[in-house]
Write an enzyme that holds these catalytic residues in place. Structure first.
Site, mmCIF file in Angstrom:
data_model
loop_
_atom_site.group_PDB
_atom_site.id
_atom_site.type_symbol
_atom_site.label_atom_id
_atom_site.label_comp_id
_atom_site.label_asym_id
_atom_site.label_seq_id
_atom_site.Cartn_x
_atom_site.Cartn_y
_atom_site.Cartn_z
ATOM 1 N N LYS A 68 43.944 44.209 29.159
ATOM 2 C CA LYS A 68 44.859 43.283 28.377
ATOM 3 C C LYS A 68 43.625 42.129 28.405
ATOM 4 O O LYS A 68 43.374 41.205 29.024
ATOM 5 C CB LYS A 68 45.822 42.703 29.454
ATOM 6 C CG LYS A 68 46.752 42.032 28.651
ATOM 7 C CD LYS A 68 46.889 40.925 27.956
ATOM 8 C CE LYS A 68 46.818 39.526 28.982
ATOM 9 N NZ LYS A 68 46.114 38.309 28.175
ATOM 10 N N GLY A 102 38.488 34.797 34.503
ATOM 11 C CA GLY A 102 39.322 33.832 33.579
ATOM 12 C C GLY A 102 39.609 32.401 34.500
ATOM 13 O O GLY A 102 38.657 32.363 35.371
ATOM 14 N N SER A 103 40.574 31.736 33.989
ATOM 15 C CA SER A 103 40.588 30.293 34.790
ATOM 16 C C SER A 103 40.911 30.684 36.522
ATOM 17 O O SER A 103 41.439 31.345 36.654
ATOM 18 C CB SER A 103 41.606 29.491 34.046
ATOM 19 O OG SER A 103 43.086 30.018 34.468
ATOM 20 N N GLY A 126 43.622 32.996 37.823
ATOM 21 C CA GLY A 126 43.126 33.971 38.884
ATOM 22 C C GLY A 126 43.685 33.934 40.209
ATOM 23 O O GLY A 126 44.066 35.102 40.834
ATOM 24 N N GLU A 138 36.471 36.797 39.024
ATOM 25 C CA GLU A 138 35.648 36.077 38.499
ATOM 26 C C GLU A 138 36.317 34.762 38.096
ATOM 27 O O GLU A 138 36.776 34.784 36.917
ATOM 28 C CB GLU A 138 34.522 36.518 37.594
ATOM 29 C CG GLU A 138 33.737 37.736 38.350
ATOM 30 C CD GLU A 138 32.707 37.343 38.977
ATOM 31 O OE1 GLU A 138 32.489 35.998 39.153
ATOM 32 O OE2 GLU A 138 32.161 38.094 39.947
#
Ligand code: UN1
Length: 490
Positions: free
Chosen positions: A172, A224-225, A229, A246
Protein backbone atom coordinates in the site's frame (compact mmCIF):
# COMPACT_ATOMS: atom_id res chain seq x y z
CA UNK A 1 -7.55 12.78 -19.29
CA UNK A 2 -4.94 10.27 -18.09
CA UNK A 3 -5.88 6.67 -17.69
CA UNK A 4 -7.19 5.42 -14.35
CA UNK A 5 -4.44 4.02 -12.11
CA UNK A 6 -5.50 0.56 -10.96
CA UNK A 7 -4.71 -1.91 -8.21
CA UNK A 8 -2.75 -5.03 -9.10
CA UNK A 9 -4.29 -8.04 -7.41
CA UNK A 10 -3.53 -11.66 -8.28
CA UNK A 11 -1.94 -10.60 -11.57
CA UNK A 12 -4.94 -8.47 -12.68
CA UNK A 13 -5.19 -4.69 -12.94
CA UNK A 14 -8.47 -3.93 -11.19
CA UNK A 15 -10.69 -0.93 -10.52
CA UNK A 16 -12.77 0.16 -7.54
CA UNK A 17 -16.12 1.87 -7.36
CA UNK A 18 -14.46 4.87 -5.71
CA UNK A 19 -11.57 6.93 -7.04
CA UNK A 20 -9.32 9.76 -5.89
CA UNK A 21 -7.02 12.16 -7.74
CA UNK A 22 -3.25 12.25 -7.89
CA UNK A 23 -2.06 15.85 -8.39
CA UNK A 24 1.17 17.42 -9.58
CA UNK A 25 2.40 19.60 -6.69
CA UNK A 26 4.25 21.99 -9.00
CA UNK A 27 1.25 22.77 -11.21
CA UNK A 28 -1.69 21.52 -9.12
CA UNK A 29 -2.86 19.73 -12.28
CA UNK A 30 -4.24 16.21 -12.37
CA UNK A 31 -1.66 13.47 -12.94
CA UNK A 32 -4.26 10.69 -12.99
CA UNK A 33 -7.45 9.47 -11.33
CA UNK A 34 -6.79 6.51 -9.06
CA UNK A 35 -8.82 3.51 -7.92
CA UNK A 36 -9.40 3.60 -4.15
CA UNK A 37 -9.29 0.25 -2.38
CA UNK A 38 -11.70 -0.70 0.36
CA UNK A 39 -11.20 -3.43 2.96
CA UNK A 40 -12.63 -6.13 0.63
CA UNK A 41 -10.07 -5.37 -2.04
CA UNK A 42 -7.28 -5.44 0.50
CA UNK A 43 -8.56 -8.82 1.61
CA UNK A 44 -8.63 -10.00 -2.02
CA UNK A 45 -4.99 -8.93 -2.36
CA UNK A 46 -4.01 -10.81 0.80
CA UNK A 47 -5.85 -13.92 -0.41
CA UNK A 48 -4.06 -13.69 -3.77
CA UNK A 49 -0.73 -13.40 -1.96
CA UNK A 50 -1.55 -16.37 0.24
CA UNK A 51 -2.44 -18.51 -2.76
CA UNK A 52 0.73 -17.52 -4.65
CA UNK A 53 2.91 -18.20 -1.60
CA UNK A 54 2.51 -21.99 -1.95
CA UNK A 55 4.56 -22.03 -5.17
CA UNK A 56 6.74 -18.98 -4.64
CA UNK A 57 8.24 -20.29 -1.39
CA UNK A 58 9.15 -23.52 -3.20
CA UNK A 59 10.70 -21.71 -6.16
CA UNK A 60 14.47 -22.10 -5.68
CA UNK A 61 15.92 -18.89 -4.28
CA UNK A 62 18.42 -18.49 -7.16
CA UNK A 63 15.43 -18.46 -9.56
CA UNK A 64 13.70 -15.86 -7.42
CA UNK A 65 16.91 -13.84 -7.57
CA UNK A 66 16.89 -14.04 -11.36
CA UNK A 67 13.48 -12.36 -11.45
CA UNK A 68 15.05 -9.55 -9.43
CA UNK A 69 17.87 -9.24 -11.96
CA UNK A 70 15.24 -8.93 -14.70
CA UNK A 71 13.55 -6.25 -12.59
CA UNK A 72 16.88 -4.40 -12.36
CA UNK A 73 17.31 -4.51 -16.13
CA UNK A 74 13.80 -3.31 -16.89
CA UNK A 75 14.08 -0.58 -14.28
CA UNK A 76 17.25 0.59 -16.01
CA UNK A 77 15.43 0.73 -19.34
CA UNK A 78 12.48 2.59 -17.83
CA UNK A 79 14.49 4.80 -15.51
CA UNK A 80 13.81 8.02 -17.36
CA UNK A 81 10.07 7.47 -17.74
CA UNK A 82 9.69 6.44 -14.10
CA UNK A 83 11.75 9.40 -12.94
CA UNK A 84 9.67 11.89 -14.90
CA UNK A 85 6.45 10.42 -13.59
CA UNK A 86 7.87 10.61 -10.05
CA UNK A 87 8.74 14.29 -10.45
CA UNK A 88 5.27 14.99 -11.80
CA UNK A 89 3.59 13.17 -8.99
CA UNK A 90 5.56 14.27 -5.92
CA UNK A 91 7.69 17.20 -7.05
CA UNK A 92 11.33 16.31 -6.39
CA UNK A 93 13.70 17.53 -9.10
CA UNK A 94 14.37 15.17 -11.97
CA UNK A 95 17.99 14.44 -11.07
CA UNK A 96 16.87 13.33 -7.60
CA UNK A 97 14.06 11.24 -9.04
CA UNK A 98 16.68 9.47 -11.15
CA UNK A 99 18.66 8.81 -7.99
CA UNK A 100 15.55 7.36 -6.39
CA UNK A 101 15.04 4.88 -9.22
CA UNK A 102 18.75 4.08 -9.25
CA UNK A 103 18.54 3.03 -5.60
CA UNK A 104 15.92 0.47 -6.56
CA UNK A 105 18.12 -0.79 -9.41
CA UNK A 106 21.04 -1.16 -7.01
CA UNK A 107 18.83 -2.92 -4.49
CA UNK A 108 17.47 -5.29 -7.15
CA UNK A 109 21.00 -6.39 -8.10
CA UNK A 110 22.04 -6.62 -4.46
CA UNK A 111 19.02 -8.67 -3.42
CA UNK A 112 19.14 -10.72 -6.62
CA UNK A 113 22.51 -11.91 -5.32
CA UNK A 114 20.87 -12.96 -2.05
CA UNK A 115 19.14 -15.63 -4.11
CA UNK A 116 22.48 -17.44 -4.08
CA UNK A 117 23.49 -16.49 -0.55
CA UNK A 118 20.67 -16.22 1.99
CA UNK A 119 23.32 -17.32 4.41
CA UNK A 120 22.49 -19.38 7.43
CA UNK A 121 25.09 -21.26 9.47
CA UNK A 122 26.07 -24.55 10.96
CA UNK A 123 27.64 -25.08 14.36
CA UNK A 124 28.93 -28.17 16.17
CA UNK A 125 26.37 -30.10 18.22
CA UNK A 126 26.69 -31.91 21.52
CA UNK A 127 25.87 -35.48 20.42
CA UNK A 128 27.67 -37.86 18.06
CA UNK A 129 26.03 -38.50 14.68
CA UNK A 130 24.02 -35.37 14.82
CA UNK A 131 24.07 -32.25 12.66
CA UNK A 132 22.80 -28.73 13.35
CA UNK A 133 22.09 -25.75 11.13
CA UNK A 134 20.20 -22.48 11.18
CA UNK A 135 18.26 -21.46 8.07
CA UNK A 136 16.40 -18.37 7.06
CA UNK A 137 12.77 -19.11 6.27
CA UNK A 138 10.11 -16.92 4.66
CA UNK A 139 7.20 -15.76 6.80
CA UNK A 140 4.32 -15.82 4.29
CA UNK A 141 2.39 -12.67 3.39
CA UNK A 142 4.01 -9.38 4.27
CA UNK A 143 2.33 -5.96 4.22
CA UNK A 144 4.24 -2.87 3.13
CA UNK A 145 3.14 0.69 3.81
CA UNK A 146 5.40 3.28 2.23
CA UNK A 147 5.76 7.06 1.89
CA UNK A 148 5.71 9.41 -1.09
CA UNK A 149 9.15 11.01 -0.62
CA UNK A 150 11.03 8.01 -2.05
CA UNK A 151 8.23 6.41 -4.07
CA UNK A 152 10.44 3.73 -5.66
CA UNK A 153 13.59 3.47 -3.51
CA UNK A 154 11.97 2.94 -0.12
CA UNK A 155 9.47 0.33 -1.34
CA UNK A 156 12.34 -1.45 -3.10
CA UNK A 157 14.22 -1.77 0.20
CA UNK A 158 11.26 -3.70 1.50
CA UNK A 159 9.81 -5.69 -1.38
CA UNK A 160 13.06 -6.91 -2.94
CA UNK A 161 14.37 -8.63 0.21
CA UNK A 162 10.84 -9.84 1.01
CA UNK A 163 10.46 -11.40 -2.43
CA UNK A 164 13.87 -13.00 -2.73
CA UNK A 165 13.33 -14.60 0.68
CA UNK A 166 10.20 -16.29 -0.69
CA UNK A 167 7.43 -14.13 0.76
CA UNK A 168 4.45 -12.71 -1.06
CA UNK A 169 3.72 -9.02 -0.76
CA UNK A 170 0.75 -6.69 -0.47
CA UNK A 171 1.92 -3.13 -0.94
CA UNK A 172 0.00 0.00 0.00
CA UNK A 173 1.97 3.01 -1.26
CA UNK A 174 1.22 6.58 -0.24
CA UNK A 175 -1.90 8.09 -1.79
CA UNK A 176 0.40 10.87 -3.10
CA UNK A 177 2.31 8.58 -5.47
CA UNK A 178 -0.03 5.90 -6.85
CA UNK A 179 0.85 6.33 -10.54
CA UNK A 180 4.57 5.83 -10.05
CA UNK A 181 3.80 2.91 -7.72
CA UNK A 182 1.72 1.23 -10.44
CA UNK A 183 4.47 1.85 -13.00
CA UNK A 184 6.95 0.23 -10.60
CA UNK A 185 4.73 -2.82 -10.11
CA UNK A 186 4.34 -3.13 -13.89
CA UNK A 187 8.11 -3.68 -14.02
CA UNK A 188 7.72 -6.78 -11.83
CA UNK A 189 4.86 -8.05 -13.96
CA UNK A 190 6.90 -7.60 -17.14
CA UNK A 191 9.95 -9.17 -15.50
CA UNK A 192 7.97 -12.37 -15.09
CA UNK A 193 7.03 -12.33 -11.42
CA UNK A 194 4.18 -14.86 -11.06
CA UNK A 195 0.66 -13.49 -10.41
CA UNK A 196 -0.19 -12.89 -6.76
CA UNK A 197 3.42 -12.72 -5.56
CA UNK A 198 3.33 -8.91 -5.50
CA UNK A 199 0.02 -7.10 -5.08
CA UNK A 200 -0.69 -3.39 -5.11
CA UNK A 201 -3.58 -1.74 -3.30
CA UNK A 202 -4.06 1.99 -3.71
CA UNK A 203 -5.71 4.30 -1.24
CA UNK A 204 -5.18 6.08 2.04
CA UNK A 205 -5.99 5.27 5.67
CA UNK A 206 -8.77 2.77 5.09
CA UNK A 207 -6.66 0.52 2.88
CA UNK A 208 -3.66 0.88 5.18
CA UNK A 209 -5.72 -0.04 8.25
CA UNK A 210 -7.22 -3.05 6.52
CA UNK A 211 -3.75 -4.29 5.61
CA UNK A 212 -2.22 -3.68 9.03
CA UNK A 213 -5.07 -5.44 10.82
CA UNK A 214 -5.47 -8.34 8.39
CA UNK A 215 -4.98 -11.61 10.32
CA UNK A 216 -3.12 -13.30 7.45
CA UNK A 217 -0.42 -10.63 7.21
CA UNK A 218 2.35 -11.61 9.60
CA UNK A 219 4.83 -8.78 9.07
CA UNK A 220 4.21 -5.08 8.54
CA UNK A 221 7.03 -2.91 7.28
CA UNK A 222 6.28 0.77 7.50
CA UNK A 223 8.14 3.93 6.55
CA UNK A 224 6.48 7.29 7.13
CA UNK A 225 5.50 9.79 9.78
CA UNK A 226 5.98 9.11 13.47
CA UNK A 227 2.28 9.75 14.10
CA UNK A 228 1.08 7.11 11.66
CA UNK A 229 3.94 4.74 12.46
CA UNK A 230 3.07 4.56 16.13
CA UNK A 231 -0.57 3.87 15.32
CA UNK A 232 0.47 1.11 12.94
CA UNK A 233 2.74 -0.28 15.66
CA UNK A 234 -0.01 -0.40 18.27
CA UNK A 235 -2.58 -1.92 15.96
CA UNK A 236 -0.22 -4.58 14.63
CA UNK A 237 1.36 -5.34 18.00
CA UNK A 238 -2.07 -5.99 19.50
CA UNK A 239 -2.46 -8.72 16.88
CA UNK A 240 0.99 -10.14 17.65
CA UNK A 241 2.60 -9.13 14.37
CA UNK A 242 6.19 -8.28 13.70
CA UNK A 243 6.47 -4.60 12.82
CA UNK A 244 9.42 -2.82 11.22
CA UNK A 245 9.28 0.94 11.53
CA UNK A 246 11.21 3.79 9.94
CA UNK A 247 9.84 7.12 11.08
CA UNK A 248 10.95 10.69 11.73
CA UNK A 249 14.28 12.40 11.86
CA UNK A 250 15.72 15.66 13.14
CA UNK A 251 19.14 15.28 11.66
CA UNK A 252 22.02 17.64 12.28
CA UNK A 253 25.22 18.67 10.58
CA UNK A 254 27.89 19.75 13.04
CA UNK A 255 30.39 22.27 11.70
CA UNK A 256 33.52 22.73 13.80
CA UNK A 257 35.89 25.68 13.54
CA UNK A 258 38.39 23.46 11.71
CA UNK A 259 35.92 22.49 8.96
CA UNK A 260 36.43 22.97 5.23
CA UNK A 261 33.96 25.84 4.78
CA UNK A 262 33.27 25.39 1.11
CA UNK A 263 32.62 21.68 1.44
CA UNK A 264 30.36 22.23 4.45
CA UNK A 265 28.35 24.93 2.68
CA UNK A 266 27.65 22.73 -0.33
CA UNK A 267 26.73 19.74 1.79
CA UNK A 268 24.45 21.74 4.08
CA UNK A 269 22.59 23.29 1.15
CA UNK A 270 22.12 19.93 -0.51
CA UNK A 271 21.09 18.01 2.61
CA UNK A 272 18.79 20.71 3.98
CA UNK A 273 17.08 21.86 0.79
CA UNK A 274 17.40 18.89 -1.56
CA UNK A 275 14.07 17.09 -1.99
CA UNK A 276 12.72 20.35 -0.48
CA UNK A 277 13.81 19.05 2.93
CA UNK A 278 11.42 16.13 2.61
CA UNK A 279 13.79 13.26 3.33
CA UNK A 280 13.76 11.50 6.64
CA UNK A 281 17.54 11.96 6.42
CA UNK A 282 17.33 15.68 5.57
CA UNK A 283 19.40 18.11 7.61
CA UNK A 284 17.11 20.25 9.72
CA UNK A 285 19.59 21.36 12.38
CA UNK A 286 22.93 23.01 11.93
CA UNK A 287 25.15 22.84 15.01
CA UNK A 288 27.94 25.34 14.55
CA UNK A 289 31.00 26.17 16.61
CA UNK A 290 31.19 29.90 17.39
CA UNK A 291 34.40 30.68 15.50
CA UNK A 292 33.14 29.62 12.08
CA UNK A 293 29.54 30.80 12.47
CA UNK A 294 29.76 34.27 10.82
CA UNK A 295 31.63 32.94 7.78
CA UNK A 296 29.34 29.96 7.41
CA UNK A 297 26.19 32.09 7.52
CA UNK A 298 27.66 34.38 4.92
CA UNK A 299 28.51 31.44 2.64
CA UNK A 300 25.05 29.90 3.06
CA UNK A 301 23.35 33.21 2.18
CA UNK A 302 25.57 33.45 -0.89
CA UNK A 303 24.67 29.90 -1.97
CA UNK A 304 20.93 30.33 -1.25
CA UNK A 305 20.84 33.46 -3.39
CA UNK A 306 21.36 31.37 -6.54
CA UNK A 307 19.31 28.34 -5.49
CA UNK A 308 16.58 27.94 -8.08
CA UNK A 309 13.12 26.97 -6.82
CA UNK A 310 10.59 25.71 -9.38
CA UNK A 311 9.07 22.81 -11.29
CA UNK A 312 11.44 19.88 -10.92
CA UNK A 313 11.06 18.94 -14.58
CA UNK A 314 12.73 22.19 -15.63
CA UNK A 315 16.44 22.25 -16.30
CA UNK A 316 18.46 24.04 -13.63
CA UNK A 317 15.82 23.87 -10.90
CA UNK A 318 17.36 22.68 -7.62
CA UNK A 319 14.40 22.81 -5.24
CA UNK A 320 10.93 21.58 -6.18
CA UNK A 321 7.60 22.12 -4.41
CA UNK A 322 6.39 20.56 -1.19
CA UNK A 323 4.22 17.54 -1.78
CA UNK A 324 0.83 19.13 -1.06
CA UNK A 325 -1.05 22.01 0.49
CA UNK A 326 -1.01 20.40 3.92
CA UNK A 327 2.78 20.07 3.87
CA UNK A 328 3.09 23.70 2.81
CA UNK A 329 0.83 24.81 5.63
CA UNK A 330 2.87 22.79 8.12
CA UNK A 331 6.06 24.55 7.00
CA UNK A 332 4.36 27.95 7.26
CA UNK A 333 3.11 27.06 10.73
CA UNK A 334 6.59 26.05 11.91
CA UNK A 335 8.21 29.16 10.48
CA UNK A 336 5.66 31.13 12.52
CA UNK A 337 6.51 29.06 15.60
CA UNK A 338 10.24 29.73 15.05
CA UNK A 339 9.62 33.46 14.81
CA UNK A 340 7.50 33.41 17.97
CA UNK A 341 10.21 31.46 19.78
CA UNK A 342 12.64 34.28 19.02
CA UNK A 343 14.75 32.69 16.28
CA UNK A 344 16.01 34.96 13.50
CA UNK A 345 15.32 34.36 9.82
CA UNK A 346 18.54 34.69 7.86
CA UNK A 347 17.41 33.13 4.57
CA UNK A 348 13.93 32.70 3.06
CA UNK A 349 10.95 32.62 5.36
CA UNK A 350 8.24 32.90 2.72
CA UNK A 351 6.82 31.65 -0.55
CA UNK A 352 8.21 32.47 -3.99
CA UNK A 353 5.95 34.22 -6.43
CA UNK A 354 5.05 31.24 -8.60
CA UNK A 355 1.29 31.70 -8.77
CA UNK A 356 0.55 28.02 -8.34
CA UNK A 357 2.22 25.01 -6.82
CA UNK A 358 3.17 24.29 -3.21
CA UNK A 359 6.50 26.12 -3.18
CA UNK A 360 8.36 27.50 -0.19
CA UNK A 361 11.71 29.27 -0.20
CA UNK A 362 14.67 27.53 1.43
CA UNK A 363 14.81 28.97 4.93
CA UNK A 364 17.50 29.33 7.57
CA UNK A 365 16.86 30.32 11.19
CA UNK A 366 19.74 31.41 13.40
CA UNK A 367 19.77 32.11 17.15
CA UNK A 368 17.98 28.81 17.73
CA UNK A 369 18.32 27.12 21.11
CA UNK A 370 18.16 23.33 21.51
CA UNK A 371 14.89 23.47 23.42
CA UNK A 372 12.93 25.39 20.78
CA UNK A 373 10.28 23.42 18.93
CA UNK A 374 11.92 24.16 15.57
CA UNK A 375 15.03 22.44 16.95
CA UNK A 376 13.21 19.33 18.17
CA UNK A 377 10.20 18.59 15.95
CA UNK A 378 10.26 17.25 12.42
CA UNK A 379 9.07 19.91 9.97
CA UNK A 380 9.70 17.95 6.76
CA UNK A 381 10.36 21.01 4.64
CA UNK A 382 13.18 23.34 3.59
CA UNK A 383 13.71 24.81 7.04
CA UNK A 384 17.08 24.69 8.76
CA UNK A 385 17.74 25.77 12.36
CA UNK A 386 21.20 26.97 13.36
CA UNK A 387 22.33 26.34 16.93
CA UNK A 388 25.61 27.81 18.14
CA UNK A 389 27.93 25.78 20.40
CA UNK A 390 31.37 26.20 21.98
CA UNK A 391 32.90 22.77 21.58
CA UNK A 392 32.70 19.32 20.02
CA UNK A 393 31.38 17.94 23.32
CA UNK A 394 28.55 20.43 23.39
CA UNK A 395 27.80 19.80 19.70
CA UNK A 396 27.50 16.06 20.33
CA UNK A 397 25.27 16.64 23.34
CA UNK A 398 22.92 18.87 21.34
CA UNK A 399 22.91 16.39 18.47
CA UNK A 400 21.94 13.52 20.76
CA UNK A 401 19.31 15.45 22.71
CA UNK A 402 16.41 15.16 20.23
CA UNK A 403 13.74 12.44 20.25
CA UNK A 404 14.98 11.06 16.90
CA UNK A 405 18.23 9.35 15.91
CA UNK A 406 18.47 8.70 12.18
CA UNK A 407 21.40 10.52 10.63
CA UNK A 408 24.12 12.92 11.76
CA UNK A 409 27.16 14.52 10.23
CA UNK A 410 30.26 16.39 11.25
CA UNK A 411 32.56 18.64 9.27
CA UNK A 412 36.09 18.74 10.66
CA UNK A 413 39.55 18.34 9.21
CA UNK A 414 40.82 16.92 12.48
CA UNK A 415 40.97 13.14 12.57
CA UNK A 416 40.73 13.01 16.37
CA UNK A 417 37.52 15.04 16.36
CA UNK A 418 36.13 12.86 13.60
CA UNK A 419 36.71 9.63 15.52
CA UNK A 420 35.37 11.08 18.77
CA UNK A 421 32.22 12.00 16.86
CA UNK A 422 31.93 8.50 15.38
CA UNK A 423 32.15 7.12 18.91
CA UNK A 424 29.70 9.53 20.54
CA UNK A 425 27.00 10.42 18.02
CA UNK A 426 24.00 8.22 18.80
CA UNK A 427 22.33 8.01 15.40
CA UNK A 428 21.89 5.00 13.12
CA UNK A 429 23.89 6.71 10.36
CA UNK A 430 26.94 8.95 10.84
CA UNK A 431 28.70 10.94 8.14
CA UNK A 432 32.11 12.58 8.26
CA UNK A 433 32.58 15.54 5.89
CA UNK A 434 29.38 14.66 4.00
CA UNK A 435 25.79 15.81 4.50
CA UNK A 436 23.18 13.71 6.32
CA UNK A 437 21.62 12.28 3.14
CA UNK A 438 22.83 9.80 0.56
CA UNK A 439 22.70 6.45 2.35
CA UNK A 440 23.72 3.53 0.11
CA UNK A 441 21.75 0.31 -0.06
CA UNK A 442 24.59 -2.03 0.96
CA UNK A 443 24.66 -0.67 4.52
CA UNK A 444 22.01 -0.94 7.22
CA UNK A 445 19.54 1.95 7.13
CA UNK A 446 17.58 3.07 10.16
CA UNK A 447 17.71 5.06 13.33
CA UNK A 448 17.80 5.03 17.09
CA UNK A 449 15.30 6.44 19.62
CA UNK A 450 12.00 7.68 18.13
CA UNK A 451 13.11 7.04 14.54
CA UNK A 452 12.27 3.36 14.66
CA UNK A 453 11.89 0.24 16.73
CA UNK A 454 15.37 -1.17 16.43
CA UNK A 455 15.03 -2.69 12.97
CA UNK A 456 17.30 -1.83 10.04
CA UNK A 457 16.61 -2.01 6.35
CA UNK A 458 19.04 -2.66 3.48
CA UNK A 459 22.62 -3.87 3.95
CA UNK A 460 23.32 -7.21 5.55
CA UNK A 461 20.24 -6.63 7.70
CA UNK A 462 17.84 -6.42 4.74
CA UNK A 463 16.48 -9.94 5.18
CA UNK A 464 15.95 -9.69 8.93
CA UNK A 465 12.51 -8.07 8.67
CA UNK A 466 11.20 -10.66 6.26
CA UNK A 467 12.60 -13.94 7.51
CA UNK A 468 12.33 -16.18 10.52
CA UNK A 469 15.21 -18.32 11.72
CA UNK A 470 14.63 -22.05 11.62
CA UNK A 471 17.10 -24.14 13.64
CA UNK A 472 17.35 -27.69 12.35
CA UNK A 473 18.81 -30.75 14.13
CA UNK A 474 19.41 -33.94 12.18
CA UNK A 475 20.12 -37.06 14.21
CA UNK A 476 21.62 -39.72 11.93
CA UNK A 477 22.66 -42.17 14.71
CA UNK A 478 19.62 -44.41 14.24
CA UNK A 479 19.02 -44.65 17.98
CA UNK A 480 17.51 -42.59 20.77
CA UNK A 481 20.37 -40.44 21.99
CA UNK A 482 20.20 -38.75 25.35
CA UNK A 483 22.65 -36.16 26.57
CA UNK A 484 25.31 -37.73 28.80
CA UNK A 485 24.85 -35.00 31.28
CA UNK A 486 21.11 -34.93 31.92
CA UNK A 487 20.82 -31.32 32.91
CA UNK A 488 22.21 -30.24 29.56
CA UNK A 489 19.34 -31.73 27.59
CA UNK A 490 17.03 -28.75 27.46
C1 UN1 B 1 14.25 8.64 3.24
O1 UN1 B 1 14.43 9.86 3.35
O2 UN1 B 1 13.16 8.14 3.58
O3 UN1 B 1 19.85 8.66 2.59
C2 UN1 B 1 15.23 7.73 2.62
C3 UN1 B 1 19.19 9.13 1.69
C4 UN1 B 1 18.48 8.23 0.71
C5 UN1 B 1 17.34 7.55 1.35
C6 UN1 B 1 16.49 8.42 2.20
N1 UN1 B 1 19.37 7.34 0.06
O4 UN1 B 1 19.04 10.30 1.55
Amino acid sequence: MSELVRHYIGGQWVESSETFDSLNPATEELVAPVAKADAQQVDAAVQAAKAAYRDWRLTPAPRRGEVLYAVAQLLTERKEALSRLMTQEMGKVLSEARGDVQEAIDMAYYMGGEGRRMLGYTAPVEMPDKFGMALRDSVGVVGLVTPWNFPVAVPSWKMLPALVAGNCVVWKPSEETPAVAAAFVKVFEDAGLPPGVLNLVLGAGEAGNALVSHPDVRVISFTGSTDTGLKVYQKAAALGKKVCLEMGGKNAIIVLDDANLELATKAITWSAYGTTGQRCTATSRLIVQSGIKPKLIEALIERARVLKVGDGLQEGVEVGPLVNQKALEKVERYVGIGRDEGAQIVIGGGRPDTGRGFFYNPTLFSEVTPSMRIAREEIFGPVLSLIEVDSLEQAVEVNNSVPFGLSSSIFTENVNNAFRAIRDLTTGIVYINHGTTGAEIQFPFGGTRGTGNGMREAGTTALDSFTEWKSVYVDYSGRLQRAQIDNREG
